[in-house]
Design a protein around this motif. Structure first.
Motif, short mmCIF file in Angstrom:
data_model
loop_
_atom_site.label_atom_id
_atom_site.label_comp_id
_atom_site.label_asym_id
_atom_site.label_seq_id
_atom_site.Cartn_x
_atom_site.Cartn_y
_atom_site.Cartn_z
N ILE A 188 0.84 -1.20 0.00
CA ILE A 188 0.00 0.00 0.00
C ILE A 188 0.87 1.25 0.00
CG2 ILE A 188 -1.64 1.38 1.34
CD1 ILE A 188 -2.88 -1.31 2.29
N MET A 189 1.92 1.27 0.81
CA MET A 189 2.79 2.44 0.90
C MET A 189 3.49 2.72 -0.43
SD MET A 189 2.31 3.80 3.82
CE MET A 189 0.60 3.34 3.53
N LYS A 190 3.79 1.69 -1.18
CA LYS A 190 4.41 1.85 -2.50
C LYS A 190 3.37 2.14 -3.59
CE LYS A 190 8.08 -1.42 -1.46
NZ LYS A 190 8.58 -2.78 -1.76
N LYS A 191 2.11 2.05 -3.20
CA LYS A 191 0.99 2.15 -4.14
C LYS A 191 1.17 1.14 -5.28
CE LYS A 191 -0.49 6.77 -2.95
NZ LYS A 191 -0.93 8.08 -3.43
N ASP A 192 1.62 -0.04 -4.88
CA ASP A 192 1.81 -1.16 -5.80
C ASP A 192 0.49 -1.94 -5.85
OD1 ASP A 192 2.50 -3.44 -7.18
OD2 ASP A 192 4.30 -3.87 -5.98
N PHE A 193 -0.45 -1.43 -6.64
CA PHE A 193 -1.79 -2.00 -6.67
C PHE A 193 -1.83 -3.45 -7.16
CE2 PHE A 193 -2.81 2.67 -7.05
CZ PHE A 193 -3.04 2.82 -5.69
N PRO A 194 -0.98 -3.87 -8.11
CA PRO A 194 -0.97 -5.29 -8.46
C PRO A 194 -0.57 -6.18 -7.26
CG PRO A 194 0.02 -4.03 -10.23
CD PRO A 194 -0.19 -3.08 -9.07
N ALA A 195 0.39 -5.72 -6.46
CA ALA A 195 0.78 -6.49 -5.28
C ALA A 195 -0.34 -6.50 -4.25
CB ALA A 195 2.06 -5.92 -4.66
N VAL A 196 -0.97 -5.35 -4.01
CA VAL A 196 -2.09 -5.28 -3.07
C VAL A 196 -3.20 -6.21 -3.53
CG1 VAL A 196 -3.85 -3.81 -2.00
CG2 VAL A 196 -1.54 -2.91 -2.34
N SER A 197 -3.45 -6.24 -4.83
CA SER A 197 -4.51 -7.11 -5.38
C SER A 197 -4.28 -8.58 -5.03
CB SER A 197 -4.57 -6.97 -6.91
OG SER A 197 -5.04 -5.71 -7.26
N GLY A 198 -3.03 -8.97 -4.89
CA GLY A 198 -2.72 -10.35 -4.52
C GLY A 198 -3.18 -10.72 -3.12
N TYR A 199 -3.49 -9.72 -2.32
CA TYR A 199 -3.94 -9.95 -0.94
C TYR A 199 -5.45 -9.75 -0.79
CZ TYR A 199 1.05 -9.45 -0.08
OH TYR A 199 2.42 -9.59 -0.11
N ILE A 200 -6.16 -9.74 -1.90
CA ILE A 200 -7.60 -9.47 -1.88
C ILE A 200 -8.37 -10.64 -2.45
CG2 ILE A 200 -9.40 -7.97 -2.84
CD1 ILE A 200 -7.37 -5.72 -2.77
N GLU A 201 -9.51 -10.91 -1.85
CA GLU A 201 -10.45 -11.88 -2.38
C GLU A 201 -11.47 -11.08 -3.21
OE1 GLU A 201 -12.33 -15.57 -3.04
OE2 GLU A 201 -10.34 -15.09 -2.30
N PHE A 202 -11.41 -11.25 -4.52
CA PHE A 202 -12.31 -10.53 -5.41
C PHE A 202 -13.55 -11.35 -5.69
CE2 PHE A 202 -8.27 -8.41 -6.40
CZ PHE A 202 -8.68 -7.09 -6.26
N PRO A 203 -14.68 -10.70 -5.89
CA PRO A 203 -14.85 -9.26 -5.85
C PRO A 203 -14.77 -8.74 -4.41
CG PRO A 203 -16.99 -10.30 -6.13
CD PRO A 203 -15.96 -11.40 -6.16
N LEU A 204 -14.13 -7.59 -4.26
CA LEU A 204 -14.01 -6.93 -2.96
C LEU A 204 -15.33 -6.25 -2.65
CD1 LEU A 204 -12.19 -5.95 -0.60
CD2 LEU A 204 -11.60 -3.98 -2.05
N VAL A 205 -15.85 -6.47 -1.45
CA VAL A 205 -17.12 -5.86 -1.05
C VAL A 205 -16.82 -4.52 -0.38
CG1 VAL A 205 -19.20 -6.14 0.36
CG2 VAL A 205 -18.15 -8.15 -0.73
N VAL A 206 -17.56 -3.49 -0.80
CA VAL A 206 -17.33 -2.13 -0.31
C VAL A 206 -18.64 -1.52 0.16
CG1 VAL A 206 -16.53 0.18 -0.95
CG2 VAL A 206 -15.42 -1.83 -1.93
N ARG A 207 -18.60 -0.98 1.35
CA ARG A 207 -19.73 -0.18 1.85
C ARG A 207 -19.35 1.27 1.63
NH1 ARG A 207 -21.55 -0.08 8.03
NH2 ARG A 207 -21.74 2.17 8.01
N LYS A 208 -20.07 1.94 0.77
CA LYS A 208 -19.67 3.27 0.30
C LYS A 208 -19.88 4.38 1.31
CE LYS A 208 -18.87 2.40 -4.18
NZ LYS A 208 -17.73 2.74 -4.93
N SER A 209 -20.79 4.23 2.24
CA SER A 209 -21.14 5.35 3.10
C SER A 209 -21.50 4.88 4.51
CB SER A 209 -22.32 6.09 2.47
OG SER A 209 -23.04 6.82 3.39
N ILE A 210 -21.19 5.70 5.48
CA ILE A 210 -21.50 5.38 6.87
C ILE A 210 -23.02 5.29 7.07
CG2 ILE A 210 -21.45 6.28 9.24
CD1 ILE A 210 -18.71 7.49 8.52
#
Length: 143
Positions: free
Chosen positions: A41-63
């Protein structure tokens, strides 16, 4: 008498909660995983971050809204770059600045780790096929 029963009930709740927390090796395992994710994340290496994600990623957009959406691997870099630029709490300018300060887990973070799930900041992690994965991002837009 009621006060004594209440105190006993609270002790029981605390004991049950402690029993469900992860053991030291599980916490260490998650800490190792988190440091890898954090570095990516600190390197903003999104392909590497993607390797740590179970897709599809679930997102709650608003509080204030309980609706969720999903982010595909193809759309992740765009989503996550926007997420990192969102305003953050306290003295942090944005979520990137907040996460930059979170390389090491706090005692509160460690208390939110169980055998197969962990919560840290806006992130929910779970073990998927024996591997830690980011599965959910909470409240990406504050009100």
């Amino acid at each position: 008498m009621k006060h004594c029963l209440f105190a006993m009930a609270m002790c029981l709740i605390l004991l049950v909660g402690k029993a469900q927390q992860a053991s030291a090796p599980e916490v260490k395992e998650f800490e190792t995983f988190w440091r890898k994710v954090h570095a990516a994340i600190m390197k903003k290496d999104f392909p590497a971050v993607s390797g740590y994600i179970e897709f599809p990623l679930v997102v709650r957009k608003s509080i204030s809204d309980t609706a969720v959406s999903t982010v595909s691997a193809k759309d992740f870099a765009t989503f996550f770059n926007g997420y990192l630029e969102m305003p953050a709490r306290d003295q942090f300018i944005n979520k990137y600045g907040l996460l930059k300060s979170r390389r090491d887990l706090s005692d509160d973070d460690k208390s939110m780790i169980s055998e197969d799930s962990a919560t840290m900041e806006d992130f929910e992690f779970q073990k998927v096929d024996g591997q830690w994965k980011l599965v959910y991002v909470y409240a990406t837009v504050g009100e």
